[in-house]
Motif scaffolding. Structure first.
Motif, PDB file in Angstrom:
ATOM      1  N   PHE A 190       0.993  -1.029   0.117  1.00 31.57           N
ATOM      2  CA  PHE A 190       0.374  -0.292   0.044  1.00 31.57           C
ATOM      3  C   PHE A 190       1.140   1.276   0.044  1.00 31.57           C
ATOM      4  O   PHE A 190       1.814   1.495   0.100  1.00 31.57           O
ATOM      5  CB  PHE A 190      -1.001   0.049   1.404  1.00 31.57           C
ATOM      6  CG  PHE A 190      -1.390  -0.861   1.193  1.00 31.57           C
ATOM      7  CD1 PHE A 190      -3.339  -1.136   0.468  1.00 31.57           C
ATOM      8  CD2 PHE A 190      -1.406  -2.528   2.090  1.00 31.57           C
ATOM      9  CE1 PHE A 190      -3.785  -2.407   0.479  1.00 31.57           C
ATOM     10  CE2 PHE A 190      -2.266  -3.619   1.834  1.00 31.57           C
ATOM     11  CZ  PHE A 190      -2.987  -3.365   0.657  1.00 31.57           C
ATOM     12  N   ASP A 202      -3.680   3.785   3.888  1.00 31.84           N
ATOM     13  CA  ASP A 202      -4.474   2.665   3.208  1.00 31.84           C
ATOM     14  C   ASP A 202      -4.272   1.225   3.796  1.00 31.84           C
ATOM     15  O   ASP A 202      -5.279   0.519   3.107  1.00 31.84           O
ATOM     16  CB  ASP A 202      -4.283   2.747   1.730  1.00 31.84           C
ATOM     17  CG  ASP A 202      -4.187   4.107   1.214  1.00 31.84           C
ATOM     18  OD1 ASP A 202      -4.835   4.993   1.323  1.00 31.84           O
ATOM     19  OD2 ASP A 202      -3.270   4.589   0.000  1.00 31.84           O
ATOM     20  N   TYR A 206      -7.945  -1.088   4.175  1.00 31.06           N
ATOM     21  CA  TYR A 206      -7.874  -3.377   3.960  1.00 31.06           C
ATOM     22  C   TYR A 206      -8.005  -4.070   4.209  1.00 31.06           C
ATOM     23  O   TYR A 206      -9.411  -4.492   4.278  1.00 31.06           O
ATOM     24  CB  TYR A 206      -6.871  -2.649   3.021  1.00 31.06           C
ATOM     25  CG  TYR A 206      -6.524  -4.205   2.464  1.00 31.06           C
ATOM     26  CD1 TYR A 206      -7.411  -4.611   1.104  1.00 31.06           C
ATOM     27  CD2 TYR A 206      -5.368  -5.314   3.007  1.00 31.06           C
ATOM     28  CE1 TYR A 206      -7.095  -5.955   0.871  1.00 31.06           C
ATOM     29  CE2 TYR A 206      -6.234  -6.982   2.730  1.00 31.06           C
ATOM     30  CZ  TYR A 206      -6.168  -7.116   1.092  1.00 31.06           C
ATOM     31  OH  TYR A 206      -5.945  -8.465   0.979  1.00 31.06           O
ATOM     32  N   GLU A 233     -11.730  -6.047   5.254  1.00 28.10           N
ATOM     33  CA  GLU A 233     -11.479  -7.534   5.005  1.00 28.10           C
ATOM     34  C   GLU A 233     -11.786  -8.074   6.585  1.00 28.10           C
ATOM     35  O   GLU A 233     -12.479  -9.022   6.008  1.00 28.10           O
ATOM     36  CB  GLU A 233      -9.681  -8.300   4.332  1.00 28.10           C
ATOM     37  CG  GLU A 233      -9.327  -7.707   3.207  1.00 28.10           C
ATOM     38  CD  GLU A 233     -10.120  -8.817   2.706  1.00 28.10           C
ATOM     39  OE1 GLU A 233     -10.465  -9.993   2.250  1.00 28.10           O
ATOM     40  OE2 GLU A 233     -10.720  -7.699   1.494  1.00 28.10           O
TER      41      GLU A 233
END
Length: 81
Positions: free
Chosen positions: A47, A52, A56, A60
């Motif tokens: 990333f 970021d 992510y 998830e």
């Protein structure tokens, strides 16, 4: 294995179709890129920045049932995990 410090990062509310119990390690590799790795090798990526990588991992995890750990040393991202 990187040195880890554990922190629980709240993730935004997501649909119930989440995968509970995922654990991510976030840190930088030796080149300074940000890495997010799932502990079982199910998911991960490189990333632009820390935010970021955290975003992510939060997506998830989805329902907050997992955890995000921050490495205190370099994290190696390998595609063959």
């Amino acid at each position: 294995m990187p040195n880890l410090s554990t922190a629980v990062v709240p993730s935004p509310a997501r649909p119930a179709a989440a995968r509970p119990g995922l654990s991510f390690t976030i840190g930088q590799d030796v080149s300074g890129c940000w890495v997010a790795l799932e502990s079982h090798g199910i998911a991960g990526g490189l990333f632009r920045n820390r935010d970021d990588a955290i975003h992510y991992a939060g997506v998830e995890i989805r329902n907050g049932a997992g955890e995000i750990r921050f490495a205190t040393g370099p994290v190696a991202f390998t595609a063959d995990r």
